[in-house]
Enzyme design. Structure first.
Site, PDB file in Angstrom:
ATOM      1  N   TRP A 102      91.931  77.928  35.487  1.00  0.00           N
ATOM      2  CA  TRP A 102      93.121  77.217  35.972  1.00  0.00           C
ATOM      3  C   TRP A 102      93.293  75.862  35.327  1.00  0.00           C
ATOM      4  O   TRP A 102      94.415  75.491  34.944  1.00  0.00           O
ATOM      5  CB  TRP A 102      93.115  77.114  37.496  1.00  0.00           C
ATOM      6  CG  TRP A 102      93.377  78.443  38.128  1.00  0.00           C
ATOM      7  CD1 TRP A 102      92.517  79.191  38.870  1.00  0.00           C
ATOM      8  CD2 TRP A 102      94.585  79.225  38.027  1.00  0.00           C
ATOM      9  NE1 TRP A 102      93.105  80.375  39.238  1.00  0.00           N
ATOM     10  CE2 TRP A 102      94.369  80.419  38.745  1.00  0.00           C
ATOM     11  CE3 TRP A 102      95.815  79.023  37.394  1.00  0.00           C
ATOM     12  CZ2 TRP A 102      95.348  81.415  38.850  1.00  0.00           C
ATOM     13  CZ3 TRP A 102      96.791  80.009  37.503  1.00  0.00           C
ATOM     14  CH2 TRP A 102      96.553  81.188  38.226  1.00  0.00           C
ATOM     15  N   ASP A 176      94.324  69.978  41.634  1.00  0.00           N
ATOM     16  CA  ASP A 176      94.912  71.277  41.963  1.00  0.00           C
ATOM     17  C   ASP A 176      93.996  71.877  43.026  1.00  0.00           C
ATOM     18  O   ASP A 176      92.901  72.342  42.722  1.00  0.00           O
ATOM     19  CB  ASP A 176      94.968  72.149  40.705  1.00  0.00           C
ATOM     20  CG  ASP A 176      95.424  73.578  40.994  1.00  0.00           C
ATOM     21  OD1 ASP A 176      95.640  73.922  42.176  1.00  0.00           O
ATOM     22  OD2 ASP A 176      95.551  74.356  40.024  1.00  0.00           O
ATOM     23  N   LYS A 200      97.063  81.096  49.065  1.00  0.00           N
ATOM     24  CA  LYS A 200      95.630  81.328  49.179  1.00  0.00           C
ATOM     25  C   LYS A 200      95.166  81.034  50.614  1.00  0.00           C
ATOM     26  O   LYS A 200      94.489  81.833  51.216  1.00  0.00           O
ATOM     27  CB  LYS A 200      94.837  80.455  48.199  1.00  0.00           C
ATOM     28  CG  LYS A 200      95.369  80.410  46.750  1.00  0.00           C
ATOM     29  CD  LYS A 200      95.364  81.734  46.057  1.00  0.00           C
ATOM     30  CE  LYS A 200      96.020  81.820  44.689  1.00  0.00           C
ATOM     31  NZ  LYS A 200      95.844  80.788  43.734  1.00  0.00           N
TER      32      LYS A 200
HETATM   33  C1  LIG Z   1      96.545  80.743  42.280  1.00  0.00           C
HETATM   34  C2  LIG Z   1      96.336  79.453  41.599  1.00  0.00           C
HETATM   35  C3  LIG Z   1      97.330  78.852  40.798  1.00  0.00           C
HETATM   36  C4  LIG Z   1      98.636  79.550  40.469  1.00  0.00           C
HETATM   37  O1  LIG Z   1      99.514  79.595  41.492  1.00  0.00           O
HETATM   38  P1  LIG Z   1     100.947  80.284  41.276  1.00  0.00           P
HETATM   39  O2  LIG Z   1     101.514  80.193  42.638  1.00  0.00           O
HETATM   40  O3  LIG Z   1     100.727  81.679  40.799  1.00  0.00           O
HETATM   41  O4  LIG Z   1     101.691  79.473  40.287  1.00  0.00           O
HETATM   42  C5  LIG Z   1      97.073  77.621  40.240  1.00  0.00           C
HETATM   43  N1  LIG Z   1      95.897  76.993  40.442  1.00  0.00           N
HETATM   44  C6  LIG Z   1      94.927  77.540  41.188  1.00  0.00           C
HETATM   45  C7  LIG Z   1      93.642  76.796  41.379  1.00  0.00           C
HETATM   46  C8  LIG Z   1      95.106  78.776  41.786  1.00  0.00           C
HETATM   47  O5  LIG Z   1      94.137  79.322  42.533  1.00  0.00           O
END
Ligand SMILES: *Cc1c(COP(=O)(O)O)cnc(C)c1O
Length: 369
Positions: A102, A176, A200
């Site tokens: 990521w 993030d 998530k």
């Molecule tokens: C799932 C995830 C993303 C991507 O999210 P989207 O909603 O598909 O854009 C970005 N960063 C992390 C750490 C993730 O787990």
């Protein structure tokens, strides 16, 4: 009532059953107003009350200080990889610490709008350990420093956020936190901006949470789309354009569920953290004690949320997954870039689900002995 299977998906992921039941009960008529939440104007008093309650509950749960704004946006974590540099980079240089799939994506996307300095990378060890902050080569004068505080694919988590001032940088830290938001408290004194998709640990896909320090608003590049300018979004209480109303409602129900959680004297996110530590310990201890399964991540940075593991004999992978499905243990297949298995243990996963997984893993190993 039948027991639902345990769902280990990395995202979109399992939601608390109580939340799904409440949403089902309110589907056709929310609180006697004659409309379902999906059918309401986002500017009507019903939805405005849902949105402000969600924001207040989240502020309380995550102990977000007053100088931070809470924004509900669209586009997910990947869109934020562009929206953050568009708002914060001022066209200059940004530091990114690459620790897995990521953050690597974040670095690539930011390079469209800013000069990216990869301050550290753990590519050489296959994303299995975190580079110590003291070794990061932060550039003086960068607009921000980006980290992914929980790498969902590689199963690596920062258990302490870096203190950038102690490292000689006065840049704001961007995290993030998509895949561990609300699983543990956040040290806001070390953060300038945090973003995460909801799917998530907070609710359905479609809502993106941004928590941003007030002084970082108002510096967007001229090419930044208006709907993605944090100043505009904040000035309009996340309703400059139509927000993802149903997703905000579902996340709001999850926040109320979180507020009801108790572990001994702990409540809310602190209670979740205690439970999440226990769940993760149960699975890691079993894997480490077994000669049949392996997790390759260094012990000091193993994720509590996403646990990749491998069978020593990979020819058994399909049999393992099929047996798991038969026992109501769903979505355990690993990410395609890593292979093997991955168990995601978000807030909605009860300890009993992890125990059921460990019991199955032990049994699977025995049948092959
Ligand atoms: C799932 C995830 C993303 C991507 O999210 P989207 O909603 O598909 O854009 C970005 N960063 C992390 C750490 C993730 O787990």
């Amino acid at each position: 009532m039948t027991v639902r299977p345990y769902n280990f998906s990395a995202g979109p992921a399992a939601m608390p059953e109580e939340v799904l039941q409440q949403a089902a009960a309110e589907m056709l008529d929310w609180h006697g107003c004659g409309m379902g939440v999906m059918e309401m104007s986002h500017r009507g008093k019903e939805f405005m009350s849902i949105a402000s309650q969600a924001e207040n509950d989240l502020r309380e749960l995550l102990a977000v200080p007053a100088e931070f704004r809470i924004l509900f946006m669209q586009g997910g974590g990947l869109a934020e990889n562009a929206i953050v540099p568009l708002n914060l980079s001022r066209g200059g240089t940004v530091d990114v610490v690459v620790t897995g799939g990521w953050s690597r994506k974040s670095a690539a996307e930011a390079s469209k709008y800013a000069l990216v300095n990869v301050a550290a990378s753990n590519e050489a060890n296959g994303h299995t350990a975190l580079p110590a902050p003291a070794t990061w080569r932060l550039k003086p004068g960068t607009s921000y420093v980006h980290i992914c505080s929980n790498e969902t694919i590689h199963g690596i988590e920062f258990h302490e956020l870096p203190d950038l001032r102690a490292l000689g940088s006065d840049a704001p830290l961007v995290i993030d936190f998509s895949s561990h938001v609300a699983s543990r408290p956040v040290d806001w004194s070390r953060v300038g901006l945090a973003f995460g998709g909801a799917q998530k640990n907070l609710g359905p896909a479609g809502v993106t949470l941004v928590v941003v320090r007030e002084d970082l608003l108002g510096h967007a590049m001229p090419i930044c789309p208006s709907a993605f300018d944090y100043r505009t979004v904040a000035d309009n209480a996340s309703m400059y354009n139509t927000p993802p109303t149903y997703g905000i409602y579902m996340a709001g129900l999850t926040f109320q569920w979180l507020k009801r959680q108790r572990e001994g004297v702990l409540t809310g996110v602190a209670a979740m953290e205690a439970r999440n530590m226990e769940k993760a310990r149960l699975l890691y201890d079993f894997i480490d004690a077994s000669g049949f399964y392996v997790n390759k991540v260094a012990k000091n940075c193993r994720s509590r949320m996403n646990i990749p593991f491998f069978l020593h004999d990979e020819s058994r992978n399909e049999a393992f997954l099929a047996g798991a499905r038969e026992r109501g243990l769903l979505q355990l297949k690993g990410h395609k870039s890593v292979g093997g298995m991955r168990a995601s243990l978000y807030n909605a996963m009860p300890l009993a689900g992890v125990q059921a997984l460990v019991d199955y893993m032990r049994e699977f190993e025995k049948t092959l002995a």
